[in-house]
Design an enzyme around this catalytic site. Structure first.
Site, mmCIF file in Angstrom:
data_model
loop_
_atom_site.group_PDB
_atom_site.id
_atom_site.type_symbol
_atom_site.label_atom_id
_atom_site.label_comp_id
_atom_site.label_asym_id
_atom_site.label_seq_id
_atom_site.Cartn_x
_atom_site.Cartn_y
_atom_site.Cartn_z
ATOM 1 N N SER A 151 0.833 -1.195 0.000
ATOM 2 C CA SER A 151 0.000 0.000 0.000
ATOM 3 C C SER A 151 0.868 1.246 0.000
ATOM 4 O O SER A 151 2.063 1.170 -0.333
ATOM 5 C CB SER A 151 -0.936 -0.033 1.215
ATOM 6 O OG SER A 151 -1.949 0.944 1.102
ATOM 7 N N ASN A 152 0.329 2.382 0.353
ATOM 8 C CA ASN A 152 1.103 3.629 0.379
ATOM 9 C C ASN A 152 0.626 4.516 1.521
ATOM 10 O O ASN A 152 -0.289 4.146 2.250
ATOM 11 C CB ASN A 152 1.003 4.338 -0.979
ATOM 12 C CG ASN A 152 -0.429 4.706 -1.309
ATOM 13 O OD1 ASN A 152 -1.050 5.526 -0.647
ATOM 14 N ND2 ASN A 152 -0.985 4.048 -2.329
#
Ligand code: CTP
Ligand code: CA
Length: 222
Positions: free
Chosen positions: A33-34
């Site tokens: 993810s980020n």
């Protein structure tokens, strides 16, 4: 929902907003993810509702509560976000893609937790996710299409390229290396790049203020 004293200058608009990160699963307990918090997109959704728009918020996983009065669709992966966005795009007069969509996903998702035993290193094979905004650009029609660009170098050149290649009306360019800008913070330093080549520089402001300025542009185009 309280809308006292807010000018109702977006009545008749249906604003589709995407927000937050996506998660791309590796196995039942892990994902890629980020750092997107979703704050920017939620601020836009909240402000648009307050100004009289119908708002559809498609959100990746965040710690935020959906604003009062929005139609909320949760999405986890980029593929799920794409499904939700393309399913609702037909209703929208304005689409704002503030989500930080993962560019890649693991080529395979392991059905069981990946075990570490027996290997000293591990290589992940990733495959590219579809570009949701570019797809929207291809079916743009009369819709006003807004993208976000988070850059760490050559802000104007990189954001300008995205504006053109994705057929956008406006891109909000954000230098995430500047202090007080980007992920995990409450402020942003952005520039608005328009399809006609104009650039509007904004000072450091809260994400609520950026949302307000963006909706001013959207309201003024009418
Ligand atoms: N975007 C999207 N779908 C993707 C990737 C990006 O809809 N698979 C959208 C984002 O929501 C954002 C815009 O495209 O509005 C720009 O995203 P950004 O990550 O800055 O640009 P990319 O085109 O992905 O290019 P790169 O990450 O290589 O800079
Ligand atoms: Ca990207």
């Amino acid at each position: 929902c309280l809308r006292l004293l807010t000018p109702q200058d977006l009545i008749g608009e249906t604003v589709l907003v995407t927000a937050g990160p996506t998660r791309e699963e590796l196995d039942p307990v892990r994902y890629l993810s980020n750092r997107s918090s979703g704050k920017m997109g939620y601020a836009i959704a909240r402000a648009a509702v307050n100004r009289g728009a119908k708002v559809i918020l498609v959100s990746g996983p965040t710690a935020l509560t959906p604003p009062c009065g929005v139609e909320f669709l949760g999405a986890t992966s980029a593929a799920q976000m794409r499904e939700a966005v393309l399913g609702k795009a037909g209703e929208a007069t304005v689409i704002v893609k503030a989500a930080a969509v993962a560019d890649y996903r693991p080529a395979t998702r392991a059905a069981q937790k990946i075990k570490k035993e027996g290997s000293r290193e591990m290589t992940l094979v990733l495959e590219k996710n579809p570009d949701i905004l570019a797809e929207l650009g291809e079916i743009k029609g009369a819709r006003y299409l807004v993208g976000f660009a988070a850059e760490t170098a050559d802000l104007l050149a990189n954001a300008g390229k995205k504006l053109k290649s994705k057929n956008l009306d406006l891109i909000v360019a954000n230098d995430v290396t500047e202090e007080g800008a980007g992920f995990d913070v409450d402020t942003n330093i952005v520039r608005f790049l328009f399809a006609d080549g104009t650039v509007q520089e904004l000072p450091r402001m809260s994400k609520e203020e950026v949302a307000g300025r963006l909706l001013d542009v959207i309201a003024a185009r009418r």
